[in-house]
Design an enzyme around this catalytic site. Structure first.
Site, PDB file in Angstrom:
ATOM      1  N   SER A   5       6.506   6.432 -14.108  1.00  0.00           N
ATOM      2  CA  SER A   5       5.189   6.623 -14.742  1.00  0.00           C
ATOM      3  C   SER A   5       4.259   7.420 -13.830  1.00  0.00           C
ATOM      4  CB  SER A   5       4.566   5.284 -15.148  1.00  0.00           C
ATOM      5  OG  SER A   5       4.231   4.517 -14.024  1.00  0.00           O
ATOM      6  N   ASN A  27       3.437   8.726   0.021  1.00  0.00           N
ATOM      7  CA  ASN A  27       3.968   7.603  -0.763  1.00  0.00           C
ATOM      8  C   ASN A  27       2.798   6.879  -1.425  1.00  0.00           C
ATOM      9  OD1 ASN A  27       5.896   5.626  -1.656  1.00  0.00           O
ATOM     10  ND2 ASN A  27       5.189   4.279  -0.012  1.00  0.00           N
ATOM     11  N   HIS A  60       1.797   3.026  -2.754  1.00  0.00           N
ATOM     12  CA  HIS A  60       2.248   1.644  -2.582  1.00  0.00           C
ATOM     13  C   HIS A  60       1.276   0.717  -3.309  1.00  0.00           C
ATOM     14  CE1 HIS A  60       4.287  -1.696  -0.678  1.00  0.00           C
ATOM     15  NE2 HIS A  60       3.105  -2.230  -0.438  1.00  0.00           N
ATOM     16  N   SER A  86      -2.472   1.851  -2.316  1.00  0.00           N
ATOM     17  CA  SER A  86      -2.685   2.724  -1.164  1.00  0.00           C
ATOM     18  C   SER A  86      -1.807   3.960  -1.308  1.00  0.00           C
ATOM     19  CB  SER A  86      -2.291   2.030   0.137  1.00  0.00           C
ATOM     20  OG  SER A  86      -2.953   0.791   0.281  1.00  0.00           O
ATOM     21  N   ASP A 115       5.946   1.493   4.957  1.00  0.00           N
ATOM     22  CA  ASP A 115       4.615   1.362   4.342  1.00  0.00           C
ATOM     23  C   ASP A 115       3.504   1.326   5.399  1.00  0.00           C
ATOM     24  OD1 ASP A 115       5.748   1.276   1.763  1.00  0.00           O
ATOM     25  OD2 ASP A 115       6.056  -0.874   1.913  1.00  0.00           O
TER      26      ASP A 115
END
Ligand code: GRF
Length: 208
Positions: free
Chosen positions: A15, A109, A111, A138, A147
């Protein structure tokens, strides 16, 4: 300005990938999707990419006997497309230090938690169990620490009284779909970069 050449890595529904495809289509995001790479053939995000005529690649981690050999293949595949930015969007593989260092400053990334809280998986469940009032997302540059790379943007999402894991996840996702294309657009505009481990926005260090 030339559109930013990006490769998106996924493992699932895609998505967030869709929000990038939509941003490019409605011209709020000046980027070009060179390829979508998945480690899972059945990832629905691959269907989304195909519908949008984006080249797709499947690199199934189960066919590799080590993280190193998987990451080596992934590196080769990414470099074929010469992207300016690698976007992890629900890519559920732990990457080797060599891979991450190779693309340091060029890979971001998203998260679903307010890092440094809840690194890893099941973030919504953990936020609910902890009784948090505020949860969120984030977006960060990827570093060797899981992460744990330099944070670009965080968005808070209130936890509501009757939230389930699914309802909370859904509201965080809605914010992800706004925030991720926005951050990529900042990079496309040359407003955002990583310099000496410091996130710089409009030439100024970004502070939390
Ligand atoms: C998102 O919640 C993202 O933050 C996390 O994985 C999920 C991916 O969702 N890294 P989708 O595949 O983009 O729908």
């Amino acid at each position: 300005m030339e559109p930013l050449a990006i490769v998106v890595l996924i493992s699932g529904g895609g998505s967030n990938l869709q929000s990038i495809i939509d941003g490019i289509a409605d011209k709020t995001l000046n980027a070009r999707l060179c390829a979508v790479i998945s480690n899972k053939a059945e990832a629905y995000g691959i269907e989304r990419a195909k519908k949008a005529n984006i080249p797709t690649e499947i690199i199934d981690h189960k066919h590799y006997d080590s993280r190193e050999s998987f990451d080596a293949e992934l590196t080769q595949c990414i470099e074929k497309y010469q992207p300016q930015l690698i976007v992890l969007a629900g890519f559920m593989r732990i990457l080797t230090d060599d891979f991450v260092n190779h693309f340091y400053g060029k890979m971001i990334n998203i998260h679903p938690s307010l890092l440094p809280k809840y690194r890893g998986i099941h973030t919504h469940k953990r936020a609910l169990e902890a009784g948090d009032d505020i949860h969120g997302l984030s977006i960060h540059y990827v570093s060797a620490e899981l992460d744990g790379g330099p944070i670009i943007l965080q968005k808070s999402v209130p936890v509501l009284e009757h939230d389930s894991e699914a309802s909370l996840a859904q509201r965080v996702l809605e914010q992800e779909h706004i925030a991720y294309p926005q951050v990529i657009q900042w990079i496309a505009e040359g407003r955002l970069q990583l310099t000496d481990n410091q996130v710089m926005m409009d030439g100024e260090p970004l502070t939390g």
